[in-house]
Design a protein around this motif. Structure first.
Motif, PDB file in Angstrom:
ATOM      1  N   CYS A 113      37.877  42.006  34.592  1.00 20.60           N
ATOM      2  CA  CYS A 113      36.790  41.352  35.256  1.00 20.60           C
ATOM      3  C   CYS A 113      35.703  41.649  35.989  1.00 20.60           C
ATOM      4  N   CYS A 149      41.199  38.326  37.151  1.00 20.98           N
ATOM      5  CA  CYS A 149      41.665  39.251  35.879  1.00 20.98           C
ATOM      6  C   CYS A 149      43.058  39.302  35.646  1.00 20.98           C
ATOM      7  N   CYS A 181      43.971  45.058  35.848  1.00 19.39           N
ATOM      8  CA  CYS A 181      43.848  46.699  36.612  1.00 19.39           C
ATOM      9  C   CYS A 181      44.998  47.172  37.504  1.00 19.39           C
ATOM     10  N   CYS A 201      40.521  47.367  41.408  1.00 19.79           N
ATOM     11  CA  CYS A 201      39.065  46.987  41.265  1.00 19.79           C
ATOM     12  C   CYS A 201      38.846  46.761  42.462  1.00 19.79           C
TER      13      CYS A 201
HETATM   14  S1  FES Z   1      41.437  41.643  39.530  1.00 25.12           S
HETATM   15 FE1  FES Z   1      40.096  41.811  37.225  1.00 25.12          FE
HETATM   16  S2  FES Z   1      39.595  44.202  36.538  1.00 25.12           S
HETATM   17 FE2  FES Z   1      40.725  44.033  38.641  1.00 25.12          FE
END
Ligand code: FES
Ligand code: SF4
Ligand code: SF4
Ligand code: SF4
Length: 981
Positions: A34, A45, A48, A60
């Motif tokens: 994301c 998402c 990461c 992120c």
């Molecule tokens: S939560 Fe999706 S890239 Fe970090």
């Protein structure tokens, strides 16, 4: 700098950097679905996840801190990443080989590979929604949507159209338009931000579908069969071998799909992007690296290219014979042009010829056009359409600060504490600049004041909206300057250090009291004082203005008043401050910069300066005329007076866009010889003796200069359509037939010459503009440019700015008993000017098929008008028939007509009055009589136009709502599927 260790490797880094950026920069390989650098952390998402001190965190959304020990590959981190991605795959079916998004940049595909996913632990489950195909340009497939929310973030916080959301509380979340409308009937402006950032094939350009892949044009039944086969073999073979097949197909696409950088041919924002093509088919426009726009575009830049392959492109020269046009060879047409121009020059002298350059075409082409006029013919009769819009703003800046260009960059508009927009419908005329202001206003507490006749989108968003009487901006702006000086809240230190002429300026302000300003402008005194206070309290102020200011008889003076106000408040020379006349055409800045003006050689070097003239005369090896030539306005007058006999014009729809169109048309029909060069048989071609088929921007190489003085290269996306030629080649062909011995083989050779003769561009080279690199003039010989224009002083010999005293004059063409309504005019988001290009784009035509006149609800009630009623507008100069659109964007007896019409051009109604200094027509000073006609048609704007939608503003994707779902768990703490029924 701080020290962190990534997987045991110690690095020194900036403390404010996001971990994900650091890991990516360091060549790491943490998945991130994301996250998009231009959107910031979306946090939907969870792929990461990294481990720090035994804790899992999202890379992120975490800033680097001293001493961090980050593990990207620990068992715990990897398990969390895989678990998070498993959840994503439950929302997405991997059928890459037959997917149009299998182009090497699909985040879902690449993450599957990165995490070496072989099997899905959570099975894919279809969502109970249909594919939405109701937008002409893109479609949404809920089944493939991984709910990453990038699209929502882009729509809510970058574009700030606030159409998209995700219904996180629903058992089956999906992306919603206006909270649940079809895309077609929503407020979506088709800017394409969402499609551009979608990491998979859930949102796709329709031009990609069935075209991008080798197998994707198969019938739906065959595709479904193949998808079933893939699903069938997956349990046995795993995704690894399936992905290998799709990667082989992807590699084949690499050879077939071309990606070529270009710069938008519409407005002056200067968006740049790659155009993906397959033969002459445009697959998509992919914005990403543009220095002005990043991922942003508006509908025109993203989807407005249907005109390129339009069947009615001109591909053969045409010669008028016996009142009709006949096709001719290039040789015959060019021969005729050369013979006639030579003969007229020989008989009536060089000043009986005139040349109009195009501010849609390249810098190199404007340079050659003015060189043709000056060096080959021997006249300074050369101009471009900045005369119709921008010259007054340039004059206001010449007078006060020295350079005729934006004093900073778009990033300064973003940084400002206060933005004041005057006479600019920015959201429709300069959409990507508007996104930056809307975003800073929405997210960063930027204040916004808008002054306009219409309550358009920016006005609705403003903290303060002023609706002054038409033509009174100079008065209220000057009154604010006086109020600030009188009350000791001007920036006296800045004035002392950097500004000349204060005493005389103060004296000139005597009539500009707040009381008089309120009376004349109709804006209450208290409101004006609030504006004054807001300006004086803001740390950094930018003023943006456009044709609502410049297209008046006092356009230059009002532009000057704006700059005066910025000077007395010290709002120059710092980031986040300055004056921003928003340039209309893609290259209206560049056309003037490169000398397509009757009084200036390239780089604003005066034709009456002997040293300058000598430099060009030596460079070109000719003698040059020394007296100022005719501007566009004077040319039309001179034709009527019989002094001007011939004209050569390219890329300019003069017969529709010049004011008082009937008078202009009469003039053009009196010309002894008229050459028009265009990509279509425009309305102006009807007056021509010879029509030459040119190539549009996608078939050209060269440079454009955008509103922020940014010079950018465009590359050839397609070869010129057979029969047409790039304008620079045609101009060179004509020059050579007239005896010049030009030998330019490539536009870079033209630019080398520009740079050698023009100090403003001394360091501009094609190498320095390679790819997405750009330069903002002035560019020193060593290539240093100036994004912020005034850092060490102003562009006057003593480095000091100049306050310029002003008086108010009465606006022209005022309403009276007969012509009782004020008529305003301007652009519409979807169309560019008269619509010669944009009406050839099916989707745009579908959404915005025609022009109209906006009528206020009060006036509509009074005159019995409804949306769709045909009315006849009659001014002192002409008449048009048009359908009404009843809207509260306009008030009382003020009307507004967009300029996108060839059949009913608003300029049949406008006058020949001009700004006294620059001769820019006073387009915005027009009065009309309105007669209601018996016919009532459909509303001129169909229900599927975005203006009828209902946006759903929220702060981005609102991931916290997802986290509150009963079925959500942070990965690593147990496998939970987000979607349950
Ligand atoms: S939560 Fe999706 S890239 Fe970090
Ligand atoms: S306005 Fe429409 S095209 Fe633009 S981001 Fe929003 S939904 Fe997408
Ligand atoms: S449609 Fe939106 S939420 Fe769905 S995958 Fe694309 S960007 Fe993500
Ligand atoms: S029309 Fe203007 S805002 Fe829209 S994409 Fe082109 S340059 Fe950008």
């Amino acid at each position: 700098m701080v020290k962190v260790a990534i997987d045991g490797v110690v690095q020194e880094v900036r403390p404010d950097e996001l971990l994900i950026d650091l890991i990516n920069r360091a060549g790491g390989s943490v998945p991130h679905v994301c996250y998009h650098p231009q959107l910031g952390p979306v946090q939907t998402c969870d792929t990461c996840m990294v481990e720090i001190d035994g804790r899992l965190i999202r890379a992120c959304a975490t800033a680097v801190a001293d001493g961090m020990k980050i593990s990207t590959k620990s068992a715990k981190a990897t398990a969390a990443q895989v678990e998070a991605f498993d959840r994503i795959l439950s929302n997405h079916m991997l059928y890459c080989t037959v997917c149009d998004n299998n182009n090497g940049n699909c985040t879902v595909h690449n993450t599957t590979k990165l995490l070496a996913i072989e099997h899905q632990r959570i099975p894919f489950r279809s969502k109970p929604y249909e594919v939405d195909n109701t937008n002409p340009f893109y479609r949404y497939d809920p089944d493939q949507c991984i709910l990453c929310g990038r699209c929502v973030e882009a729509c809510q916080n970058v574009e700030v159209n606030e159409t998209l959301s995700i219904n996180w509380e629903d058992p089956n979340p999906r992306v919603l338009w206006d909270g649940g409308s079809t895309i077609g009937e929503s407020s979506c402006v088709s800017c394409g931000h969402c499609v551009t950032v979608c990491p998979c094939n859930a949102l796709m350009e329709k031009t990609m579908l069935g075209h991008a892949g080798f197998l994707t044009s198969l019938k739906k039944s065959a595709l479904s069969g193949m998808i079933e086969i893939v699903k069938g073999v997956e349990p046995e073979t795993g995704y690894g071998s399936i992905l290998q097949v799709s990667e082989a197909e992807e590699a084949m696409r690499e050879h077939r799909t071309r990606k070529t950088k270009t710069v938008c041919t519409y407005c002056g924002v200067g968006c740049s992007f790659d155009v993906w093509t397959k033969d002459r088919h445009i697959l998509k426009v992919a914005p990403e690296h543009g220095p002005a726009n990043g991922i942003s575009t508006c509908v025109k830049g993203k989807f407005g290219w249907g005109h390129i392959n339009s069947e009615d492109r001109l591909t053969t020269p045409l010669i008028r014979e016996g009142g009709k046009f006949r096709q001719a060879s290039w040789d015959e047409a060019l021969g005729l042009v050369a013979r006639r121009l030579s003969a007229i020059k020989a008989n009536a002298g060089p000043d009986s010829l005139a040349f109009i350059s195009s501010s849609k075409c390249t810098n190199e082409e404007s340079y050659l056009m003015q060189k043709l006029a000056r060096a080959v013919i021997g006249t300074n009769n050369v101009d471009n359409c900045s005369r119709y819009c921008q010259s007054p703003a340039t004059m206001g800046l010449f007078r006060t600060v020295g350079y005729g260009g934006d004093s900073g960059s778009i990033s300064d508009m973003e940084k400002a504490d206060l933005v004041l927009i005057i006479g600019s419908n920015t959201a429709e005329s300069h959409p990507v600049i508007a996104t930056r202001v809307k975003s800073s206003h929405k997210l960063d507490g930027q204040k916004l004041i808008v002054s306009d006749l219409r309550e358009h989108e920016m006005a609705r968003r403003a903290d303060l909206f002023l609706h002054p009487n038409p033509g009174t901006d100079l008065f209220w702006l000057s009154a604010i300057s006086r109020y600030l000086l009188d009350n000791g809240i001007a920036h006296s230190k800045f004035l002392d250090q950097w500004v000349n002429g204060l005493a005389e300026y103060r004296k000139s302000l005597e009539p500009f009291t707040m009381e008089a300003a309120a009376r004349i402008s109709g804006v209450p005194e208290e409101t004006l004082k609030t504006v004054a206070r807001m300006i004086s309290e803001a740390k950094a102020v930018c003023i943006l203005w456009a044709m609502g200011v410049t297209q008046h008889i006092q356009g230059s003076d009002t532009s000057t008043a704006i700059s005066n106000l910025l000077l007395i408040t010290g709002n120059y020379m710092r980031p986040g401050t300055g004056s921003y006349p928003l340039r209309g055409h893609n290259n209206v800045q560049g056309a003037s910069d490169h000398g397509a003006m009757p009084n200036m050689l390239p780089g604003y070097q005066s034709v009456d300066d002997a040293e300058v003239r000598q430099r060009f005369a030596t460079g070109w090896n000719v003698k040059l005329p020394s007296t100022k030539g005719l501007d566009n306005h004077e040319m039309v007058e001179a034709i009527h007076q019989g002094q001007l006999k011939a004209m050569y014009l390219f890329g300019e729809e003069m017969s529709l866009v010049d004011s008082n169109a009937n008078f202009v048309g009469d003039g053009l029909s009196k010309l002894g010889f008229f050459v028009v060069q265009d990509i279509f048989f425009s309305a102006t071609c009807h007056f021509a003796d010879v029509v030459l088929p040119a190539s549009p921007s996608l078939e050209k190489k060269g440079t454009f200069t955008s509103t922020e003085r940014r010079i950018q290269r465009l590359y050839e996306v397609f070869e010129p359509l057979e029969g047409s030629r790039p304008d620079w080649r045609i101009i060179q062909d004509i020059a050579n037939r007239l005896g010049a011995k030009w030998q330019y083989r490539h536009p870079s050779e033209i630019y080398r010459e520009v740079a050698s003769l023009t100090p403003l561009f001394a360091g501009v080279t094609y190498e320095r503009l390679e790819g997405f690199k750009s330069l903002q003039w002035p560019v020193a010989a060593d290539g240093t440019d100036q994004p912020l224009l005034y850092t060490k002083g102003f562009a006057f010999p003593d480095g000091k700015a100049r306050l310029f005293p002003l008086n108010l004059s009465e606006p022209t063409d005022q309403p009276n008993a007969e012509f009782d309504l004020h008529l305003n005019n301007g652009r519409l988001l979807e169309h560019f000017h008269e619509g010669n290009m944009t009406y050839r784009i099916e989707g745009i035509r579908e959404k915005t098929p025609d022009t109209f006149v906006e009528v206020s609800p009060e006036l509509a009630k009074q005159r019995g008008i409804q949306s769709g009623t045909w009315v006849q507008l009659t001014s002192r100069y002409g008449q048009v028939r048009v359908r009404a659109l009843v809207t509260d964007r306009v008030q009382g007896k003020q009307l507004y007509m967009p300029m996108n019409s060839v059949e009913s051009p608003v300029n049949r109604l406008t006058s020949s009055y001009t700004d006294a200094v620059t001769h820019t027509p006073a387009y915005k000073e027009a009065s009309v009589h309105l007669r209601v006609l018996p016919e009532v048609g459909e509303s001129p704007l169909p229900r599927i136009n975005h203006r009828f939608g209902h946006p759903t503003p929220q702060h981005g994707v609102e991931v916290e709502r997802k986290w509150k779902r009963a079925d959500y768990r942070v990965p690593g703490n147990g496998l939970v599927q987000i979607q349950t029924n």
